[in-house]
Design an enzyme around this catalytic site. Sequence first.
Site, PDB file in Angstrom:
ATOM      1  N   ASN A  95     -74.695 -76.672 -81.872  1.00 27.74           N
ATOM      2  CA  ASN A  95     -74.550 -75.879 -83.083  1.00 27.74           C
ATOM      3  C   ASN A  95     -73.290 -75.029 -83.030  1.00 27.74           C
ATOM      4  OD1 ASN A  95     -75.354 -74.669 -85.535  1.00 27.74           O
ATOM      5  ND2 ASN A  95     -76.129 -72.903 -84.391  1.00 27.74           N
ATOM      6  N   GLU A 127     -79.428 -84.105 -85.649  1.00 28.80           N
ATOM      7  CA  GLU A 127     -80.079 -83.298 -84.604  1.00 28.80           C
ATOM      8  C   GLU A 127     -81.592 -83.264 -84.800  1.00 28.80           C
ATOM      9  OE1 GLU A 127     -78.005 -79.543 -84.957  1.00 28.80           O
ATOM     10  OE2 GLU A 127     -76.102 -80.581 -84.643  1.00 28.80           O
ATOM     11  N   VAL A 167     -82.610 -72.904 -85.682  1.00 23.94           N
ATOM     12  CA  VAL A 167     -81.356 -72.152 -85.748  1.00 23.94           C
ATOM     13  C   VAL A 167     -80.191 -73.109 -85.931  1.00 23.94           C
ATOM     14  CG1 VAL A 167     -79.760 -70.737 -84.414  1.00 23.94           C
ATOM     15  CG2 VAL A 167     -82.187 -70.199 -84.435  1.00 23.94           C
ATOM     16  N   ALA A 168     -80.233 -74.217 -85.194  1.00 25.07           N
ATOM     17  CA  ALA A 168     -79.120 -75.158 -85.273  1.00 25.07           C
ATOM     18  C   ALA A 168     -79.083 -75.853 -86.622  1.00 25.07           C
ATOM     19  CB  ALA A 168     -79.238 -76.191 -84.161  1.00 25.07           C
ATOM     20  N   ASP A 190     -51.807 -61.703-125.707  1.00 30.69           N
ATOM     21  CA  ASP A 190     -52.320 -62.962-125.165  1.00 30.69           C
ATOM     22  C   ASP A 190     -53.623 -62.766-124.390  1.00 30.69           C
ATOM     23  OD1 ASP A 190     -50.224 -64.401-126.142  1.00 30.69           O
ATOM     24  OD2 ASP A 190     -49.022 -64.281-124.328  1.00 30.69           O
ATOM     25  N   THR A 232     -69.696 -77.974 -81.813  1.00 31.31           N
ATOM     26  CA  THR A 232     -69.273 -79.034 -82.750  1.00 31.31           C
ATOM     27  C   THR A 232     -69.335 -78.567 -84.200  1.00 31.31           C
ATOM     28  OG1 THR A 232     -71.477 -79.878 -82.485  1.00 31.31           O
ATOM     29  CG2 THR A 232     -69.731 -81.108 -81.418  1.00 31.31           C
ATOM     30  N   ASP A 233     -70.291 -77.684 -84.511  1.00 31.06           N
ATOM     31  CA  ASP A 233     -70.371 -77.234 -85.898  1.00 31.06           C
ATOM     32  C   ASP A 233     -69.325 -76.174 -86.209  1.00 31.06           C
ATOM     33  OD1 ASP A 233     -72.431 -78.905 -85.977  1.00 31.06           O
ATOM     34  OD2 ASP A 233     -73.955 -77.471 -86.623  1.00 31.06           O
ATOM     35  N   ASP A 248     -48.154 -64.128-121.566  1.00 27.50           N
ATOM     36  CA  ASP A 248     -47.409 -63.038-120.943  1.00 27.50           C
ATOM     37  C   ASP A 248     -47.555 -61.723-121.707  1.00 27.50           C
ATOM     38  OD1 ASP A 248     -45.984 -64.011-123.069  1.00 27.50           O
ATOM     39  OD2 ASP A 248     -44.285 -64.723-121.889  1.00 27.50           O
ATOM     40  N   ASP A 285     -47.153 -71.670-122.405  1.00 23.68           N
ATOM     41  CA  ASP A 285     -46.049 -71.145-123.208  1.00 23.68           C
ATOM     42  C   ASP A 285     -44.812 -71.960-122.909  1.00 23.68           C
ATOM     43  OD1 ASP A 285     -47.422 -69.065-124.322  1.00 23.68           O
ATOM     44  OD2 ASP A 285     -46.994 -67.700-122.665  1.00 23.68           O
ATOM     45  N   ILE A 330     -80.327 -74.897 -89.558  1.00 24.58           N
ATOM     46  CA  ILE A 330     -80.102 -74.114 -90.779  1.00 24.58           C
ATOM     47  C   ILE A 330     -78.602 -73.822 -90.880  1.00 24.58           C
ATOM     48  CG2 ILE A 330     -80.497 -71.882 -91.864  1.00 24.58           C
ATOM     49  CD1 ILE A 330     -83.284 -71.971 -90.528  1.00 24.58           C
ATOM     50  N   ASN A 345     -76.607 -81.953 -88.786  1.00 26.63           N
ATOM     51  CA  ASN A 345     -77.925 -81.329 -88.672  1.00 26.63           C
ATOM     52  C   ASN A 345     -79.052 -82.338 -88.853  1.00 26.63           C
ATOM     53  OD1 ASN A 345     -76.493 -79.070 -88.324  1.00 26.63           O
ATOM     54  ND2 ASN A 345     -77.085 -78.069 -90.238  1.00 26.63           N
TER      55      ASN A 345
HETATM   56  P1  ATP Z   1     -43.683 -68.408-125.881  1.00 31.49           P
HETATM   57  O1  ATP Z   1     -43.278 -67.528-124.737  1.00 31.49           O
HETATM   58  O2  ATP Z   1     -45.119 -68.371-126.225  1.00 31.49           O
HETATM   59  O3  ATP Z   1     -43.084 -69.791-125.827  1.00 31.49           O
HETATM   60  P2  ATP Z   1     -41.722 -67.635-127.591  1.00 31.49           P
HETATM   61  O4  ATP Z   1     -40.947 -66.780-126.664  1.00 31.49           O
HETATM   62  O5  ATP Z   1     -41.241 -68.987-127.873  1.00 31.49           O
HETATM   63  O6  ATP Z   1     -43.174 -67.721-127.159  1.00 31.49           O
HETATM   64  P3  ATP Z   1     -41.755 -65.419-129.318  1.00 31.49           P
HETATM   65  O7  ATP Z   1     -41.230 -64.596-128.219  1.00 31.49           O
HETATM   66  O8  ATP Z   1     -43.012 -65.020-130.000  1.00 31.49           O
HETATM   67  O9  ATP Z   1     -41.949 -66.907-128.943  1.00 31.49           O
HETATM   68  O10 ATP Z   1     -40.603 -65.572-130.386  1.00 31.49           O
HETATM   69  C1  ATP Z   1     -40.821 -66.166-131.629  1.00 31.49           C
HETATM   70  C2  ATP Z   1     -39.582 -66.009-132.483  1.00 31.49           C
HETATM   71  O11 ATP Z   1     -39.304 -64.624-132.665  1.00 31.49           O
HETATM   72  C3  ATP Z   1     -38.341 -66.601-131.844  1.00 31.49           C
HETATM   73  O12 ATP Z   1     -38.156 -67.931-132.227  1.00 31.49           O
HETATM   74  C4  ATP Z   1     -37.239 -65.726-132.417  1.00 31.49           C
HETATM   75  O13 ATP Z   1     -36.808 -66.203-133.667  1.00 31.49           O
HETATM   76  C5  ATP Z   1     -37.911 -64.389-132.623  1.00 31.49           C
HETATM   77  N1  ATP Z   1     -37.612 -63.473-131.503  1.00 31.49           N
HETATM   78  C6  ATP Z   1     -37.817 -63.704-130.205  1.00 31.49           C
HETATM   79  N2  ATP Z   1     -37.445 -62.658-129.459  1.00 31.49           N
HETATM   80  C7  ATP Z   1     -36.995 -61.724-130.303  1.00 31.49           C
HETATM   81  C8  ATP Z   1     -36.468 -60.398-130.161  1.00 31.49           C
HETATM   82  N3  ATP Z   1     -36.348 -59.828-128.970  1.00 31.49           N
HETATM   83  N4  ATP Z   1     -36.106 -59.741-131.266  1.00 31.49           N
HETATM   84  C9  ATP Z   1     -36.238 -60.297-132.480  1.00 31.49           C
HETATM   85  N5  ATP Z   1     -36.721 -61.529-132.688  1.00 31.49           N
HETATM   86  C10 ATP Z   1     -37.090 -62.253-131.624  1.00 31.49           C
END
Ligand code: ATP
Length: 884
Positions: free
Chosen positions: A725, A700, A279-280, A635, A728-729, A631, A326, A282, A697
């Site tokens: 067992n 022991e 027992v101790a 993705d 201390t264990d 995000d 990102d 294992i 163990n």
């Molecule tokens: P990550 O978060 O991966 O770094 P990012 O935010 O840099 O990505 P995106 O959000 O895909 O990249 O944006 C890419 C491009 O799209 C930007 O450089 C910009 O020119 C354009 N963009 C970003 N946001 C908008 C928006 N709300 N409306 C229109 N164009 C946009």
Amino acid sequence: MKWYQMDTDQVEQKLYVSTKRGLSAKQVDERLKQYGTNRLESEKNASKWLIFLKQFQDFMVLVLLAATLVAGLLGEYVDAIAIMVIVLVNGFLGYFQEQKAEKSLAKLKEMSSPVAHVLRDGKWEKVPSQEVVVGDVVRVNSGDRVPADIRIIQSNSLETEESALTGESLPVQKHEASITKDNLDAQDQVNMSFMNTMVTRGSGVGIVVGTGMNTVMGQIASLMVKTEKTTTPLEHKLAELGKVLIGVALVLTALVVIVGVYQGHAVYNMFLAGVSLAVAAIPEGLPAIVTVALSLGVQRMIRKKAVVRKLSAVETLGCASVICSDKTGTMTENQMTVKEVFLNGKWLYVTGDGYDVNGGYFWKKDHVGRDFPNLEPMLLYGMLCNHASLFVKKGKYVVDGDPTDGALLVAARKLGLKPQLHDNYRIIKEFPFDSERKRMSVVIEDENKMRFLITKGAPEVLMPRSTYIMNEDGRKLMKSEDEKQLDGAIDSMADKALRTLAIGMKPLSRHDSLESATLEKELTFIGLYGMMDPPRKDVKKAIAECRDAGIKSVMITGDHEKTARAIAKQLDLLPENGMVLDGSQLNQMSVAELEDIIDQVYVFARVTPEHKLKIVNAFQEKGHIVAMTGDGVNDAPAIKASDIGISMGESGTDVTKEASSLVLMDDNFATIKSAIIEGRNIYENIRKFIRYLLASNVGEILVMLFAMLLAMPLPLVPVQILWVNLVTDGLPAMALGLDQSEDDVMKRGPRNPKEGVFARELGFKIVSRGILIGTVTLVAFMLAFQSNPDNLVYAQTIAFTTLVMAQLIHVFDCRSEHSLFSRNPFENIYLLLAVLSSVLLLLVVIYWEVLQPVFHTTSLGIKDWLFIIAMSSVPSVFFGFTKK
Ligand code: ATP
């Protein structure tokens, strides 16, 4: 009448809600009380009794209990009761450990539960999805899980994926209009969205018509997700190892019993001793302690703002060799400010910081206003083609929505454009932004019923779609010299690490079709915005620390290559010979080609989410363990494919959160580094207590085996073995799980994920320490027995105390991969307390007369103690010097 047959007014009336203000706080309270929370009832938790009883289901424990019963029947009451008590206490300990692990897992689940955007008392706010009630006006965006059953009242190209409900994986387009037909199935109710389905495109607003078990999802009980406890790779390896160890322990104890009986010991005595030893020896507590260590580590991570969704990620974190992150929001603040505007071939500079609306426009040091040609329309368009809102919270301007859009609202305010202007325009159609399209468009109707399209997006996307360009004299055809000039302006902005955004428009007639493919072309290019998004403060340091730890940081961004390069330089992420690849180059490469050069690449620019998958694959093919952040809804595949998928707690979508194994509550890159340190540390701590428990163990078993081979009396009686067992264990091993990391934990390279439990000399350490612990205990026993042959109890007390003390000293040795002397023993307060309490309990069983007959002990003198301390220090001190 069904919900989908009603129009918005009818739904409003029926649910006593206005779509302008949403519900009031009082209504929400009442409805929460009346209908309960918005939750699907999941499985009931295992009952506490069951968990408690589970602690005794182990085969050897059952044999021990049976043997004790026999001992009791034979009249050995004291031994029998003592063994029973120890087994019970052990059971309680296991029970509490398991409860603790369960609780922290439940808490984790709660923390990563989704939130909903609701309109209440006229304001949009975020609440936990569980608190959504019938009548709530909710907004859903691409990437969200629909929090309850809703009747759509506004759809901006809203599409949802309802496979969880209907089995159909193609997204369904959603509309507002009521439907007259009757008896429609869920999939045909296109003005409804259902709980737990996923928004794949666009956005929409709806009124909640059903929550919790009163949703379509709630009614399909069979589809309800059951929570499964999955084991982590290490837990799996340990379970496998456990089986081998049980075998070894049983064989060795059988040997002890056989040799003992052969040497003339009573069969009954040897049987009880053997079972106790089994027992101790294992390490049945090992998996539980591993779970506790993992979940305690997870709690420490939460304090550092990293929420682990899958326990296995904790282990994998320690192996990470590449972090693909990102840029926007993770490496930078995600607080955009328009700093420059390029318009009519001229540069304007914008003053003011962050989202604060104080600031203005300057041309060559002169303040300019609304009379500057095209400036007002450009800013107005930026305000209309926009999804964010700007408001004051605690005296500060904050943005709800996309920071890029937020920056445009602030920029418009700096020219004095008020939000009320919106009321003069009606949005007829919206084509939302996504990272794939890199643009967003709206069709607007003004007060005179004139229609026009506004498109904003990445300049490279807008320029090919523009036939005209605005200048001071009005619209003209875009020529190659205009394009050249714009390219120069984009480069200049990007070199200053500014994000570039272009804006354009197109007048429309009432007959124009409203499809994006035909609309978003032949635009009139108006101007460029250059936006600043400063790097987060602690990221540069985190990147450097990761580099020291053998982990490469890679930036992935949708932004312009030069913007990315400039920020990478600021963060010290891009070495002299490091490469920057952009999306178009990636398109032309196969995974194999990318694999060849990927070790030199540090920045990926202008990428779409699909590229991310290719990047993950190429790194993995190269043998890397990849952490990947994301995000947006697109993705999710890359996050799933990576070894450690990381999502954003603040700005991330539900889809990515669900696909991820780690959520950053503050969206910060530096938090990934903290999580990796913690991940490495947890693994090291687990190694520490495996080493401690197994070496103990081995000690022991060996002391008993050697004694039997040498034809000596039993050096330890069964209760003593069980006490060792238990005490201390138990606590010291747990306290090792709470140990701080060794200073060099981020100076070593990542761990090889394939390494076995005994890798890096752990096996040697266990066996060598175990042999020495067993040997010194036996020597102490022999010497004590020789000096006092009539007093076996005295010799056994000496052996028992030496064994316990040797283990309690060895526990400090286990804290380091190097040697006993390389760490300050007073650092880990839990360990000190655990060791102290073990010593105290030891003194109690040695000196308290009531317990002396129970534990077969006798009081020891000061000389005995000096002898014991000297003997028991030998194993750890010896290896402290040899550093092996
Ligand atoms: P990550 O978060 O991966 O770094 P990012 O935010 O840099 O990505 P995106 O959000 O895909 O990249 O944006 C890419 C491009 O799209 C930007 O450089 C910009 O020119 C354009 N963009 C970003 N946001 C908008 C928006 N709300 N409306 C229109 N164009 C946009």
